[in-house]
Scaffold this motif. Structure first.
Motif, PDB file in Angstrom:
ATOM      1  N   ASP A 331       0.825  -1.214   0.000  1.00 39.87           N
ATOM      2  CA  ASP A 331       0.000   0.000   0.000  1.00 39.87           C
ATOM      3  C   ASP A 331       0.860   1.265   0.000  1.00 39.87           C
ATOM      4  O   ASP A 331       0.503   2.272  -0.622  1.00 39.87           O
ATOM      5  N   LEU A 358      -1.455   8.175   6.129  1.00 37.99           N
ATOM      6  CA  LEU A 358      -2.462   7.390   6.852  1.00 37.99           C
ATOM      7  C   LEU A 358      -3.260   8.272   7.813  1.00 37.99           C
ATOM      8  O   LEU A 358      -4.482   8.169   7.904  1.00 37.99           O
ATOM      9  N   ARG A 363      -5.332   6.491   4.544  1.00 37.53           N
ATOM     10  CA  ARG A 363      -4.767   5.339   3.863  1.00 37.53           C
ATOM     11  C   ARG A 363      -3.353   5.623   3.377  1.00 37.53           C
ATOM     12  O   ARG A 363      -3.021   6.749   3.037  1.00 37.53           O
ATOM     13  N   SER A 366      -2.224   6.783  -0.999  1.00 38.29           N
ATOM     14  CA  SER A 366      -2.800   8.093  -1.278  1.00 38.29           C
ATOM     15  C   SER A 366      -1.659   9.067  -1.545  1.00 38.29           C
ATOM     16  O   SER A 366      -0.482   8.710  -1.426  1.00 38.29           O
TER      17      SER A 366
END
Ligand code: SF4
Length: 411
Positions: A331, A358, A363, A366
């Protein structure tokens, strides 16, 4: 607030994890209770055992994942709540394990209140890098940096800094900028000059963990930060007594970094917080995390509270292949790719800090954050604007080459 050292680019062709920094939390305990602190366990007096330190460094040194240099940051809580003898024992144990070819430097980030001549001797004897957390003049500092009973800590922190100077221990300061301090660049500089502080780092008050930044909630904080940093840089240059402003000097080295071919690729690989094991962050019970050091201690069900294993029981290889590391690495890498596709600052930033993505965006995968606008985009804009002025000045004189070292003159 953790300090992140300047990142190195892994050697060409180095595809394994590249450990640049180990952040060790010898205890989560802190002797004070700053209003912006995000550390959830700062009341705990647990201490890292010597066997945990030995297990950690045995595995790091045997991994083959280090380069020629390694920085070890002792960051708690407040690391100086433990006795000097704790670190003498720990340093000797690490030294006994260290491969001769690896240069290792210890660093402390401290609130300075507990510094004594004995601490100064340790810092000198082991060439320890020392950072003191102080937020500027008393009113600005004591607004947030307080004891558990709410009293300001300015007097004891300044006393610690003065002792470091008397004992000839080099140090830098890290000042957390609040909405109020952004209005006060002159007062901030006057304070540093009066205390003989030459190396200055600014942290913006971030939203992390349960802490929501008042600075980020304020209107037009980008413009206010830009005005603050530009004015501070100008005043510092005029004083002739400030050696480094991290936000400017780090940016200079990144903007004018020698390229190995692809500036975006260099930036990506140099972003130590986005690389698995670029930073290895270890809690006092041996729990290990990676990426942004602030993740250690935070809660998150999707990523196993950001814990990739335990240095006492798990190999680094098994941590690298584990589910938590795999999910975070995936991620975070996606977030870096979003930045690469969408942001014209990518070649100096490399994709930002995962913890801020985050915390602010909810998240890892991003892009832009308030934090990156302040710490990446605005300093880049200021340096490039100064470069433009320097270039214009050079066109009208005979100076033969553009020199980043002359940028300060263009302020
Ligand atoms: S400046 Fe912000 S948006 Fe741009 S690459 Fe960095 S983190 Fe991503």
């Amino acid at each position: 607030m953790p300090t992140t050292p300047t990142a190195e680019i892994p050697p060409s062709g180095f595809s394994a994890p590249f450990i640049q920094t180990v952040v060790v939390q010898p205890t989560p305990f802190c002797n004070i209770n700053c209003r912006y602190c995000y550390l959830p366990d700062r009341d705990s007096k647990a201490t890292m055992a010597l066997s945990t330190i030995e297990a950690l460094f045995s595995k790091v040194f045997a991994s083959g994942w280090t380069g020629d240099e390694l920085t070890v940051i002792w960051h708690a809580g407040e690391p100086l709540v433990l006795p000097v003898s704790y670190y003498e024992t720990a340093f000797r144990a690490i030294e006994a394990l260290r491969p001769p070819s690896l240069a290792l430097r210890h660093a402390f980030q401290t609130n300075g209140m507990l510094i004594t001549p004995e601490w100064c001797a340790l810092f000198r004897d082991w060439d320890v890098g020392v950072g003191v957390s102080i937020d500027g003049p008393q009113a600005l500092h004591d607004a947030n940096r307080v004891t558990r009973s709410g009293r300001g800590t300015f007097g004891r922190t300044v006393a610690g800094m003065r002792l470091l100077r008397r004992e000839n221990v080099p140090f830098h300061v890290i000042s957390v900028l609040s909405a109020e301090s952004l209005r006060s660049p002159e007062e901030m500089l006057d304070f540093y000059l009066a205390e003989g502080v030459e190396d200055i780092c600014f942290n913006v008050e971030e939203s992390e963990g349960d802490h929501v930044s008042e600075l980020f909630a304020a209107s037009n904080f980008d413009d206010r930060f830009r005005a603050f940093l530009g004015r501070f840089w100008t005043l510092a240059r005029q004083s002739g007594r400030v050696h480094t402003i991290r936000e400017i000097d780090d940016m200079l080295s990144r903007i004018f970094r020698p390229e190995s071919g692809d500036a975006n690729d260099d930036a990506d690989r140099a972003n130590v917080q986005a690389q698995p094991f670029g930073m290895l962050n270890v809690a006092c019970d041996g729990s290990a995390s990676s990426f942004s050091p602030e993740l250690l201690g935070l809660k998150n069900a999707a990523y196993n509270d950001f814990i990739i294993g335990n240095v006492c029981t798990d190999s680094l290889e098994s941590m690298l292949k584990g589910a938590a590391m795999t999910a975070m690495a995936r991620d975070i890498a996606t977030g870096v790719e979003i930045c690469r596709r969408t942001c014209e600052y990518f070649s100096v930033c490399g994709g930002g800090t995962p913890v801020n993505k985050l915390s602010e965006n909810g998240r890892f995968d991003s892009g832009e954050t308030s934090f990156c606008r302040l710490t990446e985009k605005i300093p880049t804009d200021l340096v490039l604007a100064a470069f433009d002025r320097l270039e214009a000045a050079i066109e009208s004189d005979s100076t033969p080459a553009m020199d980043p070292g002359r940028l300060a003159e263009a302020r």
